[in-house]
Design an enzyme around this catalytic site. Structure first.
Site, PDB file in Angstrom:
ATOM      1  N   HIS A   1       4.934  -7.335  -0.894  1.00 15.31           N
ATOM      2  CA  HIS A   1       3.875  -6.349  -1.190  1.00 15.31           C
ATOM      3  C   HIS A   1       2.508  -7.055  -1.164  1.00 15.31           C
ATOM      4  CE1 HIS A   1       1.754  -3.083  -3.110  1.00 15.31           C
ATOM      5  NE2 HIS A   1       2.860  -2.418  -3.385  1.00 15.31           N
TER       6      HIS A   1
ATOM      7  N   GLU B   1       2.298  -4.468   3.920  1.00 14.78           N
ATOM      8  CA  GLU B   1       3.536  -4.922   3.285  1.00 14.78           C
ATOM      9  C   GLU B   1       4.664  -4.971   4.315  1.00 14.78           C
ATOM     10  OE1 GLU B   1       4.030  -2.090   0.056  1.00 14.78           O
ATOM     11  OE2 GLU B   1       1.863  -1.899  -0.088  1.00 14.78           O
TER      12      GLU B   1
HETATM   13  C1  BG6 Z   1       3.236   0.760  -2.421  1.00 12.98           C
HETATM   14  C2  BG6 Z   1       3.803   2.167  -2.467  1.00 12.98           C
HETATM   15  O1  BG6 Z   1       4.097  -0.083  -1.746  1.00 12.98           O
HETATM   16  O2  BG6 Z   1       3.071   0.293  -3.757  1.00 12.98           O
HETATM   17  C3  BG6 Z   1       2.885   3.053  -3.293  1.00 12.98           C
HETATM   18  O3  BG6 Z   1       3.957   2.661  -1.161  1.00 12.98           O
HETATM   19  C4  BG6 Z   1       2.673   2.473  -4.664  1.00 12.98           C
HETATM   20  O4  BG6 Z   1       3.437   4.362  -3.369  1.00 12.98           O
HETATM   21  C5  BG6 Z   1       2.148   1.045  -4.517  1.00 12.98           C
HETATM   22  O5  BG6 Z   1       1.751   3.273  -5.369  1.00 12.98           O
HETATM   23  C6  BG6 Z   1       1.903   0.335  -5.849  1.00 12.98           C
HETATM   24  O6  BG6 Z   1       3.048   0.373  -6.621  1.00 12.98           O
HETATM   25  P1  BG6 Z   1       3.050  -0.225  -8.073  1.00 12.98           P
HETATM   26  O7  BG6 Z   1       4.397   0.063  -8.642  1.00 12.98           O
HETATM   27  O8  BG6 Z   1       2.807  -1.707  -7.922  1.00 12.98           O
HETATM   28  O9  BG6 Z   1       1.926   0.441  -8.823  1.00 12.98           O
END
Ligand code: BG6
Length: 303
Positions: free
Chosen positions: A177, A279
């Site tokens: 991510h 990502e």
């Molecule tokens: C992304 C998702 O990978 O991560 C989103 O596609 C999400 O929908 C984002 O809002 C952040 O996620 P988190 O759990 O780290 O707030």
């Protein structure tokens, strides 16, 4: 695919860094550096890369409100998503929190695995023994993960090896991510997605990408399935990151835009102008891993 007969045992490392000048272990993190000045920093919490510096410039976005103490996933850097992307409403991952447990756990440092003046790699491991009782109950499979971070002069590679160490097949998603730091979202385009089908989570729709150079000028949350080539992140038409992948077929593009102000750990409030999540992952479908089988995927970002 790499076969490893069993999960490696942690290797003792110098906590002073004296024997390994490019490798320093602190109580909660590992710092890597090259003689040419590039560096990276990885928290044991979530094995989250929180810094990557090239030419004296930070390449990753890290929220100034990010919690780095293990109390929640890190808002920035490269959190790890496993074994589920997003939140399942049914099936074996339904009890797990959004994006799974890998970003929440304290990983074992397995050690430094390569030595050269132009590259340095560190490996981390995670298995059921590193999970809380609740996490074990939520996903009761026998597994071993080995996560490698390789810093070289102009690139950063992240590699995940997943091994099924039990007697039952399990399904998983995996994703890096990555929050890239960028000069200005209003000058940003992304190249390499044209012709790829995507699901948009902002307006709950499906489409095929038409843009050769995709501008991001509002909230975006898309899962591109089966992206054929490397993806380039451009600032004013000039490539600032080139993301190549092996065995990671999908790309998620995310920027919360002004919705960032509603996130308790996102800062500064207008920080969304200086970040884009590109990502690399295997998330548009489940990957099935049979007992005693291994899966491996990697992403490499070149400057
Ligand atoms: C992304 C998702 O990978 O991560 C989103 O596609 C999400 O929908 C984002 O809002 C952040 O996620 P988190 O759990 O780290 O707030």
């Amino acid at each position: 695919m790499v076969e490893r007969s069993k999960k490696p045992v942690p290797i003792p490392v110098s906590s002073t860094g004296a024997e390994n000048p490019g490798f320093v272990l602190e109580s909660d993190r590992v710092k890597l550096s090259l003689p040419t000045g590039e560096s990276a920093e990885i928290l044991l919490h979530g094995a989250t890369v929180i810094s990557w510096v090239v030419d004296g410039q930070e390449k990753l976005f890290l929220s100034e409100k990010a919690a780095l103490d293990g109390s929640k996933p890190v808002r920035g850097g490269i959190p790890l998503v496993f074994p589920v992307f997003g939140k399942s409403t049914e099936g074996p991952t339904a009890a797990l929190p959004q994006h799974g447990f890998a970003r929440l756990c304290k990983w074992e440092l397995l050690g430094r695995t390569s030595e050269a003046d132009t590259a340095i790699q560190v490996d981390f491991g995670l298995g059921p023994e590193n999970l809380t009782v609740d996490q074990r109950n939520q996903w009761p499979y026998e597994f071993g993960l080995i996560y490698s971070v390789n810093l070289s002069i102009s690139s950063l590679e992240t590699k995940m090896l997943v091994r099924n160490e039990g007697s039952e097949t399990f399904d998983f998603n995996v994703l890096f991510h990555t929050y890239f730091r960028i000069p200005d979202i209003n000058n940003l385009t992304i190249e390499g997605l044209k012709g790829t089908s995507y699901k948009c989570k902002v307006i709950k729709s499906e489409a095929v990408e038409e843009e050769v150079e995709l501008p991001i000028r509002s909230e975006v949350d898309r899962v591109y399935a089966g992206v054929p080539n490397a993806v380039q992140v451009k600032n004013g038409g000039e490539t600032i990151f080139k993301v190549g992948r092996t065995n990671l077929e999908d790309i998620v593009v995310w920027n919360p835009w002004e919705g960032a102000s509603k996130m308790a750990d996102f800062g500064p409030e207008d920080g969304y102008k200086n970040m884009i999540c590109i990502e690399a992952g295997a998330v548009s479908k489940w990957h099935s891993l049979e007992p005693q089988s291994v899966w491996e995927g990697s992403a490499v970002t070149n400057i």
